[in-house]
Design a protein around this motif. Structure first.
Motif, mmCIF file in Angstrom:
data_model
loop_
_atom_site.group_PDB
_atom_site.id
_atom_site.type_symbol
_atom_site.label_atom_id
_atom_site.label_comp_id
_atom_site.label_asym_id
_atom_site.label_seq_id
_atom_site.Cartn_x
_atom_site.Cartn_y
_atom_site.Cartn_z
ATOM 1 N N UNK A 297 -5.222 -7.419 4.205
ATOM 2 C CA UNK A 297 -6.389 -7.129 5.027
ATOM 3 C C UNK A 297 -7.647 -7.480 4.236
ATOM 4 N N UNK A 298 -8.776 -7.521 4.894
ATOM 5 C CA UNK A 298 -10.030 -7.849 4.206
ATOM 6 C C UNK A 298 -10.297 -6.874 3.059
ATOM 7 N N UNK A 299 -9.976 -5.600 3.281
ATOM 8 C CA UNK A 299 -10.251 -4.586 2.265
ATOM 9 C C UNK A 299 -9.408 -4.796 1.005
ATOM 10 N N UNK A 300 -8.244 -5.462 1.143
ATOM 11 C CA UNK A 300 -7.386 -5.720 -0.020
ATOM 12 C C UNK A 300 -8.095 -6.564 -1.065
ATOM 13 N N UNK A 301 -9.017 -7.410 -0.624
ATOM 14 C CA UNK A 301 -9.749 -8.287 -1.539
ATOM 15 C C UNK A 301 -10.982 -7.601 -2.124
ATOM 16 N N UNK A 302 -11.234 -6.369 -1.678
ATOM 17 C CA UNK A 302 -12.430 -5.661 -2.117
ATOM 18 C C UNK A 302 -12.151 -4.366 -2.873
ATOM 19 N N UNK A 303 -11.095 -3.663 -2.459
ATOM 20 C CA UNK A 303 -10.868 -2.323 -2.997
ATOM 21 C C UNK A 303 -9.387 -2.084 -3.282
ATOM 22 N N UNK A 304 -9.109 -1.479 -4.419
ATOM 23 C CA UNK A 304 -7.737 -1.165 -4.822
ATOM 24 C C UNK A 304 -7.192 -0.051 -3.926
ATOM 25 N N UNK A 305 -6.013 -0.231 -3.329
ATOM 26 C CA UNK A 305 -5.486 0.818 -2.444
ATOM 27 C C UNK A 305 -4.965 2.011 -3.245
ATOM 28 N N UNK A 306 -5.123 3.218 -2.724
ATOM 29 C CA UNK A 306 -4.541 4.400 -3.369
ATOM 30 C C UNK A 306 -3.060 4.487 -3.022
ATOM 31 N N UNK A 307 -2.378 5.445 -3.614
ATOM 32 C CA UNK A 307 -0.985 5.708 -3.247
ATOM 33 C C UNK A 307 -0.967 6.530 -1.953
ATOM 34 N N UNK A 308 -0.386 5.972 -0.907
ATOM 35 C CA UNK A 308 -0.249 6.686 0.354
ATOM 36 C C UNK A 308 1.112 7.372 0.406
#
Length: 349
Positions: A297-308
């Motif tokens: 997703x666009x956010x993947x290139x901007x922000x590190x995902x947390x553990x869901x």
């Protein structure tokens, strides 16, 4: 009933300071190991598996900067001086290294190398007693005619026998934690199966805990209780072996499973993960897997995902699990695994 936690790794970072820059080898790794279980850590070469486990043994290189907590028996192993490691390394925590030929001393007899941990940790041990311990361990790991071969040198043994000798060395002091760093990589399939069966048998006998490092998901299926998937120095998914195999949530795990042949795999259907792992000297912004992720997703290139949280035992670091994320249809083979997961859950009720 929840098993006793024997090792707890919290917020572990390992950087290597080099002339080229700062290599971020391990980035905020967290996991725990329970008594009597096997935790598999999987991922491509360069994902940080071996660096993480060598850090647990206090074997980091001199240019390594290690931060975080490694909690074992009420102590933080990351705060220990080298002298403090003597009663722990090889005694309470032991390691089976990847290549037995480079792990064994070519100038020393096999029995002496197997007995060395016992001799180090018991200063009163006589050499004839140590010899008997070595022979017993050789027999324990399935070496035939152990007494006759105890005085052999490593070059006289086959690869499978040398690997058994390395396992015997790791078992010499009856450790509580056994770290196996890709112990079957250099072995053919038949010997590999024997070694894995041997390790499971030994675990049942000693109730030891195993951290099993591998890039082969086929090995994991029959060996592990829980699985942690690593990519670019981070754990991106962790769960029970059934959860990771039949209900995977991270696109990287999907890619690993898609490249693994099974009895149902059709000719030409194996899928490779596109691209190559990122440069740990210059990590991209956001999710390190985004450039290779067709579902990014666009956010993947901007922000590190947390553990869901997927379940009480299953977590994955993917923005696809965010409640705001659009619905994504995974590959057919993953959907088939999800259907198998539903059937497994139905049978368990």
């Amino acid at each position: 009933m929840t098993k006793e936690t024997i090792l707890n790794v919290e917020n572990l970072y390992v950087d290597f300071h080099t002339y080229a820059g700062n290599v971020q080898a391990i980035r905020d790794v967290n996991f725990e190991l329970h008594k009597g279980e096997t935790l598999a850590i999987v991922g491509e070469s360069g994902s940080g598996k071996s660096v993480a486990t060598r850090t647990l043994m206090g074997l980091s290189a001199k240019n390594a900067d290690v931060r975080g907590d490694i909690l074992f028996k009420g102590r933080n192993l990351n705060t220990l001086e080298e002298k403090d490691w003597v009663p722990i390394r090889g005694n309470e925590i032991a390691m089976i290294f990847q290549d037995p030929m480079t792990s064994l001393d070519p100038t020393m007899k096999i029995w002496r190398q197997i007995a060395e941990p016992a001799l180090i940790h018991d200063e009163d041990l006589e050499y004839d007693e140590a010899f008997e311990i070595a022979v017993h361990l050789m027999e324990k790991v399935g070496i035939l005619d152990a007494r006759e071969h105890a005085n052999d040198y490593p070059h006289q043994w086959s690869g499978g026998m040398r690997q058994r000798a390395v396992i015997a060395i790791a078992l010499a002091a009856n450790p509580e934690i056994l770290i196996a760093d890709e112990p079957t990589t250099a072995l053919d399939v038949t010997i590999q199966a024997q070694i894995l069966h041997l390790m499971k048998d030994i675990q049942k006998q000693t109730e030891s805990s195993i951290i099993f490092i591998t890039h082969d998901l086929g090995v994991v299926a029959g060996m592990a209780d829980r699985v942690a998937v690593m990519y670019a120095g981070k754990i991106v998914e962790c769960g029970t072996v059934d959860e990771v195999f039949y209900h995977p949530q991270h696109p990287y795990t999907w890619g690993l499973l898609g490249s693994m042949p099974t009895t149902n795999t059709e000719s030409g259907s194996l899928q490779a993960i596109p691209g190559t792992p990122p440069d740990l000297l210059n990590l991209p912004k956001g999710d390190a897997f985004a450039a290779r992720n067709v579902y990014a997703l666009d956010i993947d290139h901007e922000e590190l995902p947390p553990m869901f949280k997927v379940s009480d035992t299953h977590y994955a670091a993917s923005w696809l699990l965010d409640e705001r994320a659009p619905a994504v249809t995974p590959p057919d083979f993953i959907q088939q695994r999800w259907e198998q997961w539903k059937e497994l859950k139905r049978r368990q009720k």
